[in-house]
Write a protein that holds these residues in place. Structure first.
Motif, mmCIF file in Angstrom:
data_model
loop_
_atom_site.group_PDB
_atom_site.id
_atom_site.type_symbol
_atom_site.label_atom_id
_atom_site.label_comp_id
_atom_site.label_asym_id
_atom_site.label_seq_id
_atom_site.Cartn_x
_atom_site.Cartn_y
_atom_site.Cartn_z
ATOM 1 N N UNK A 1 0.827 -1.211 0.000
ATOM 2 C CA UNK A 1 0.000 0.000 0.000
ATOM 3 C C UNK A 1 0.860 1.258 0.000
ATOM 4 N N UNK A 2 1.965 1.235 0.710
ATOM 5 C CA UNK A 2 2.847 2.397 0.757
ATOM 6 C C UNK A 2 3.539 2.597 -0.592
ATOM 7 N N UNK A 3 3.903 1.508 -1.230
ATOM 8 C CA UNK A 3 4.536 1.613 -2.544
ATOM 9 C C UNK A 3 3.538 2.141 -3.579
ATOM 10 N N UNK A 4 2.273 1.704 -3.480
ATOM 11 C CA UNK A 4 1.235 2.205 -4.376
ATOM 12 C C UNK A 4 0.987 3.697 -4.133
ATOM 13 N N UNK A 5 0.993 4.095 -2.856
ATOM 14 C CA UNK A 5 0.792 5.510 -2.524
ATOM 15 C C UNK A 5 1.913 6.363 -3.105
ATOM 16 N N UNK A 6 3.139 5.874 -3.017
ATOM 17 C CA UNK A 6 4.281 6.615 -3.569
ATOM 18 C C UNK A 6 4.159 6.784 -5.072
ATOM 19 N N UNK A 7 3.703 5.750 -5.743
ATOM 20 C CA UNK A 7 3.514 5.842 -7.191
ATOM 21 C C UNK A 7 2.491 6.918 -7.537
ATOM 22 N N UNK A 8 1.409 6.981 -6.754
ATOM 23 C CA UNK A 8 0.381 7.992 -7.014
ATOM 24 C C UNK A 8 0.925 9.390 -6.730
ATOM 25 N N UNK A 9 1.671 9.532 -5.650
ATOM 26 C CA UNK A 9 2.258 10.833 -5.308
ATOM 27 C C UNK A 9 3.167 11.317 -6.432
ATOM 28 N N UNK A 10 3.946 10.393 -6.999
ATOM 29 C CA UNK A 10 4.871 10.756 -8.071
ATOM 30 C C UNK A 10 4.150 11.214 -9.332
ATOM 31 N N UNK A 11 2.875 10.856 -9.478
ATOM 32 C CA UNK A 11 2.099 11.293 -10.646
ATOM 33 C C UNK A 11 1.863 12.805 -10.634
ATOM 34 N N UNK A 12 1.972 13.432 -9.450
ATOM 35 C CA UNK A 12 1.829 14.874 -9.331
ATOM 36 C C UNK A 12 0.425 15.367 -9.067
ATOM 37 N N UNK A 13 -0.561 14.478 -9.068
ATOM 38 C CA UNK A 13 -1.963 14.893 -8.901
ATOM 39 C C UNK A 13 -2.224 15.559 -7.547
ATOM 40 N N UNK A 14 -1.492 15.139 -6.535
ATOM 41 C CA UNK A 14 -1.717 15.678 -5.187
ATOM 42 C C UNK A 14 -0.949 16.974 -4.929
ATOM 43 N N UNK A 15 0.009 17.282 -5.763
ATOM 44 C CA UNK A 15 0.814 18.478 -5.547
ATOM 45 C C UNK A 15 1.864 18.257 -4.473
ATOM 46 N N UNK A 16 2.339 19.344 -3.890
ATOM 47 C CA UNK A 16 3.418 19.275 -2.909
ATOM 48 C C UNK A 16 2.915 18.803 -1.544
ATOM 49 N N UNK A 17 3.776 18.047 -0.866
ATOM 50 C CA UNK A 17 3.487 17.615 0.498
ATOM 51 C C UNK A 17 3.522 18.807 1.441
ATOM 52 N N UNK A 18 2.531 18.876 2.333
ATOM 53 C CA UNK A 18 2.455 19.979 3.286
ATOM 54 C C UNK A 18 2.558 19.514 4.748
ATOM 55 N N UNK A 19 1.743 18.520 5.109
ATOM 56 C CA UNK A 19 1.630 18.166 6.527
ATOM 57 C C UNK A 19 1.356 16.683 6.695
ATOM 58 N N UNK A 20 1.938 16.103 7.747
ATOM 59 C CA UNK A 20 1.669 14.711 8.125
ATOM 60 C C UNK A 20 1.214 14.687 9.577
ATOM 61 N N UNK A 21 0.149 13.936 9.851
ATOM 62 C CA UNK A 21 -0.312 13.725 11.224
ATOM 63 C C UNK A 21 -0.322 12.228 11.485
ATOM 64 N N UNK A 22 0.318 11.816 12.571
ATOM 65 C CA UNK A 22 0.410 10.383 12.857
ATOM 66 C C UNK A 22 0.340 10.140 14.362
ATOM 67 N N UNK A 23 -0.456 9.123 14.754
ATOM 68 C CA UNK A 23 -0.645 8.777 16.162
ATOM 69 C C UNK A 23 -0.299 7.316 16.388
ATOM 70 N N UNK A 24 0.210 7.016 17.561
ATOM 71 C CA UNK A 24 0.384 5.619 17.960
ATOM 72 C C UNK A 24 0.406 5.566 19.485
ATOM 73 N N UNK A 25 -0.546 4.852 20.041
ATOM 74 C CA UNK A 25 -0.606 4.734 21.487
ATOM 75 C C UNK A 25 -1.311 3.460 21.898
ATOM 76 N N UNK A 26 -0.869 2.877 22.978
ATOM 77 C CA UNK A 26 -1.510 1.678 23.513
ATOM 78 C C UNK A 26 -1.525 1.777 25.028
ATOM 79 N N UNK A 27 -2.489 1.112 25.634
ATOM 80 C CA UNK A 27 -2.610 1.147 27.085
ATOM 81 C C UNK A 27 -1.898 -0.054 27.681
ATOM 82 N N UNK A 28 -0.727 0.190 28.250
ATOM 83 C CA UNK A 28 0.038 -0.872 28.885
ATOM 84 C C UNK A 28 -0.211 -0.866 30.389
ATOM 85 N N UNK A 29 -0.195 -2.054 30.986
ATOM 86 C CA UNK A 29 -0.319 -2.124 32.444
ATOM 87 C C UNK A 29 0.771 -1.279 33.082
ATOM 88 N N UNK A 30 0.393 -0.489 34.067
ATOM 89 C CA UNK A 30 1.339 0.442 34.673
ATOM 90 C C UNK A 30 2.245 -0.308 35.652
#
Length: 324
Positions: free
Chosen positions: A129-158
């Motif tokens: 999926x990431x390789x497919x996304x890169x191919x689409x980005x390279x097509x230029x349809x989306x234009x320039x990259x501006x912002x990335x938002x990414x989250x990762x969290x899990x509830x571990x026993x304290x």
């Protein structure tokens, strides 16, 4: 392509997943070693592994091994990487590949000296999926990259004795889950970040429990990363461009992404086989690199991410005993 013989060091949860991914391909590890002899014996029996090594040195001295997969706690990685390199074996090491950028530099130097491939087992760099996304980005349809938002969290026993919060096992959110989020950012950034700011909450043991990180690179691309070991967060990631954005589901093991174009009501869906383990793509790309066919292991990205993680931990005062 030659069928390579793999050996596994460490027989925990992620090693079991890798063994299962091997089985999906009709393969298996040739050998395995763990400091826990009972766990190693059970692991070899469960997955039909031919060789059970009594020591890591016995594994490294076995000339039939082509690739060593290292799945131990972070603080043991550098020891095994250096020994594997000295014995002329290629190395796929679980993330985070080392504790810090100095260790990684030593590892890279030793691997280059011995002519072996060194790579971090980072799913983000290999999933279709990431390789497919890169191919689409390279097509230029989306234009320039501006912002990335990414989250990762899990509830571990304290529990301050488990590996997530234990400084003696190189615990903390950064090396355990932050490496995924920062690797995702680096994968899409055109250049590594040169401006990094953060805020952090430390656990009673002194390791990082949760953090918010802001990044910007010389091309003005920005990212926001949110990490937590005590709060469950959706594994969402959005990559935003001038003309639209891409949303990734469960991004560290994503099989689906949705592209939304601002000037169109139509969405473009990118998908890959949900029944295939993401780890199989790591295996394929690693063997391709070892064969000399194509190296897609992205050690350059691994270095950039490690420099950021090392810088942040220094700022936070999170120092492991191996670094003192």
């Amino acid at each position: 392509m030659k069928e390579y013989k793999w050996a596994c060091i460490g027989c925990g949860h992620i090693a079991n997943e890798m063994a299962q991914a091997m089985a999906e391909k009709g393969r298996h590890f040739y050998g395995a070693f763990s400091r826990n002899a009972d766990k190693a014996k059970a692991f070899t029996e469960r997955y039909g592994i031919e060789k059970l090594y009594r020591s890591a040195d016995e594994l490294f001295s076995d000339d039939s091994i082509d690739i060593v997969y290292i799945a131990t706690p972070h603080n043991r990685h550098i020891e095994y990487i250096l020994k594997a390199a000295e014995s002329g074996k290629h190395i796929l090491c679980e993330k985070a590949i080392t504790l810090n950028s100095d260790e990684l530099a030593r590892a890279v130097c030793e691997c280059e000296k011995n002519g072996v491939i060194l790579a971090e087992a980072m799913t983000v760099y290999h999933m279709p999926v990431f390789k497919k996304a890169c191919e689409y980005i390279k097509s230029g349809s989306l234009g320039k990259l501006k912002m990335i938002e990414v989250n990762l969290g899990s509830h571990k026993d304290y529990d301050m004795t488990n590996r997530f919060f234990n400084p003696n096992l190189a615990g903390g959110a950064m090396l355990d889950i932050g490496v995924y989020a920062l690797s995702f950012v680096r994968f899409f950034f055109s250049k590594t970040a040169d401006c990094v700011k953060s805020t952090v909450k430390l656990a009673p043991t002194g390791v990082d429990e949760q953090a918010v990180i802001l990044l910007e690179n010389p091309n003005g691309e920005m990212a926001g990363v949110t990490l937590s070991l005590t709060a469950k967060l959706p594994r969402t990631a959005v990559v935003s461009f001038e003309n639209g954005y891409i949303e990734f589901e469960n991004y560290n093991r994503s099989a689906r992404a949705v592209i939304t174009l601002l000037d169109s009501e139509k969405q473009i869906v990118l998908e890959s086989d949900r029944n295939t383990s993401p780890l199989t793509y790591e295996i394929e790309d690693m063997e391709s690199a070892v064969s000399g066919e194509e190296n897609l292991m992205r050690l350059d990205f691994t270095k950039d991410v490690m420099e950021i993680m090392t810088k942040l931990r220094k700022e936070w005062g999170v120092v492991y005993k191996e670094e003192k």
